[in-house]
Each structure stands twice: as C-alpha cells, then as structure tokens.
Scaffold this motif. Structure first.
Motif, PDB file in Angstrom:
ATOM      1  N   ALA A  97     126.848  81.731   6.510  1.00  0.00           N
ATOM      2  CA  ALA A  97     125.968  82.893   6.369  1.00  0.00           C
ATOM      3  C   ALA A  97     125.670  83.043   4.885  1.00  0.00           C
ATOM      4  O   ALA A  97     126.340  82.453   4.043  1.00  0.00           O
ATOM      5  N   LEU A 129     131.806  83.987   7.573  1.00  0.00           N
ATOM      6  CA  LEU A 129     131.251  84.464   8.838  1.00  0.00           C
ATOM      7  C   LEU A 129     131.892  85.769   9.294  1.00  0.00           C
ATOM      8  O   LEU A 129     131.221  86.605   9.902  1.00  0.00           O
ATOM      9  N   VAL A 178     122.138  85.057   8.919  1.00  0.00           N
ATOM     10  CA  VAL A 178     123.196  84.498   9.758  1.00  0.00           C
ATOM     11  C   VAL A 178     122.544  83.706  10.883  1.00  0.00           C
ATOM     12  O   VAL A 178     121.738  84.261  11.629  1.00  0.00           O
ATOM     13  N   ALA A 196     130.057  88.459   7.551  1.00  0.00           N
ATOM     14  CA  ALA A 196     128.692  88.541   8.079  1.00  0.00           C
ATOM     15  C   ALA A 196     128.680  89.231   9.441  1.00  0.00           C
ATOM     16  O   ALA A 196     127.810  90.049   9.723  1.00  0.00           O
TER      17      ALA A 196
END
Length: 195
Positions: A51, A61, A38, A64
């Motif tokens: 990510a 995201l 990330v 992540a």
C-alpha cells in the motif's frame, strides 16, 4: 498551512482557549485529506501487494487496512496494471492521465467532419454523468464546444461502440460512424533513394 488557516479564520487566545476548539473557525476549520492507495485484493487479504501513502512512502498493509476501516468515503480509481495510466475514476472530472490519453486517442473533435484539435475540446461524457455515465475512457470523447452543446441541446445522439468508435445519429435518423485516427502516421519520404 495550519498557521495560514488560523490567521485567516480566527485569532486564537491562549488565555481563553478561543480558536482552538472544533467550532466554526480556528483549528476546527482546517481539514486534511489523506490519500492511501491500496490494491483491492491486498485490502481483502488475498495478496500482500504494498500500500502507499500517496506522494510520501509505502505503508504496511495492517496500517492501510486500519485507515480504510475509518475512511468516511472511498474514491475508486481504476488503473492499467501495466502502464499505471488511470482509466476510470468515481468523480465527474477526468484525471490528467485520462485527459492525456483522450488527446492522444481522439486528436480532434469527434463529431463527424470536425477537425478542431483535441487540446481545444471538452472531455465529454457520452452517457451523461448525471444519468449514471462513468468517468472512464470508454465513456469519454473529445468534443469542441459547438458539438458538445449540439449533443446536449438537440436531437443528435451518440453512443460508444468500443475502442473509441462513436456512432452518431442525426435528427433525421442518418447514422455516422466516427473512428479515432490511427495512432501511427506514415509520412511519405519524397527524397530519392541514396543508391
């Protein structure tokens, strides 16, 4: 992998449930590692760079961030933004990219006058990892076994001046500067011109 772990650690029993608990064996002995890459600004919500579930696929995201929130530990990996080459890691052992970079930069042992090829050398932390030295290309250099031991066991000292330049100081106080060889080599052409 799970089947192999089970076969090597315990014989599970359906009747009693033995081998299926989180005890010292069986499925409880198997641990998985999930690596998620990330970008730090994306993790902080500043950008929306993607990510990645390393080796598999991109992930959103939000997922992540959830995975990062439950992580028991972090490994920082600093990569060149253009080439993607790993420049620094939070571990003792340099990555394969870093080793390749050091072999190309140093080409041989970096002790003054030594020409042991880099592929036969150790990747040495100039400032020892045990004393806070980072595992990054600005703190690593190729040293043959002999000079690696000499650096660690005698009064010789070395420090990095930047750009791969090393400053060695002998026990007698003499200073030797060792610059990495140029990356481009020109070989004279001895053939006569065609005209």
């Amino acid at each position: 992998d799970l089947v192999a772990d089970m076969m090597l650690t315990v014989t599970p029993s359906v009747e009693t449930g033995a081998g299926f608990s989180d005890g010292a064996g069986g499925l409880g002995a198997s641990r998985g590692i999930v690596s998620v890459t990330v970008p730090p600004l994306a993790l902080a919500g500043v950008t929306d760079e993607p990510a990645e579930l390393v080796g598999r696929c991109p992930i959103d995201l939000a997922t992540a961030r959830v995975l990062a929130g439950y992580a028991t530990g972090w490994d920082r990996v600093l990569a060149d933004p253009i080439t993607g080459c790993v420049l620094a890691v939070d571990r003792y052992t340099p990555s394969a990219d870093m080793k390749r970079f050091l072999r190309a930069r140093d080409q041989h042992c970096r002790f003054p006058g030594c020409r042991q090829p880099a592929h036969r050398c150790d990747r040495d932390h100039t400032l020892d990892y045990a004393f806070g030295g980072a595992t990054d290309v600005c703190n690593l250099a190729c040293l043959c076994k002999r000079h690696h031991v000499l650096k660690g066991e005698t009064a010789w000292t070395v420090r990095q001046l930047g750009g791969g330049v090393l400053e060695w100081t002998s026990p007698g106080g003499h200073v030797y500067i060792d610059k990495p060889p140029p990356a481009i080599h020109f070989v004279p052409n001895t053939d006569p011109p065609p005209f």
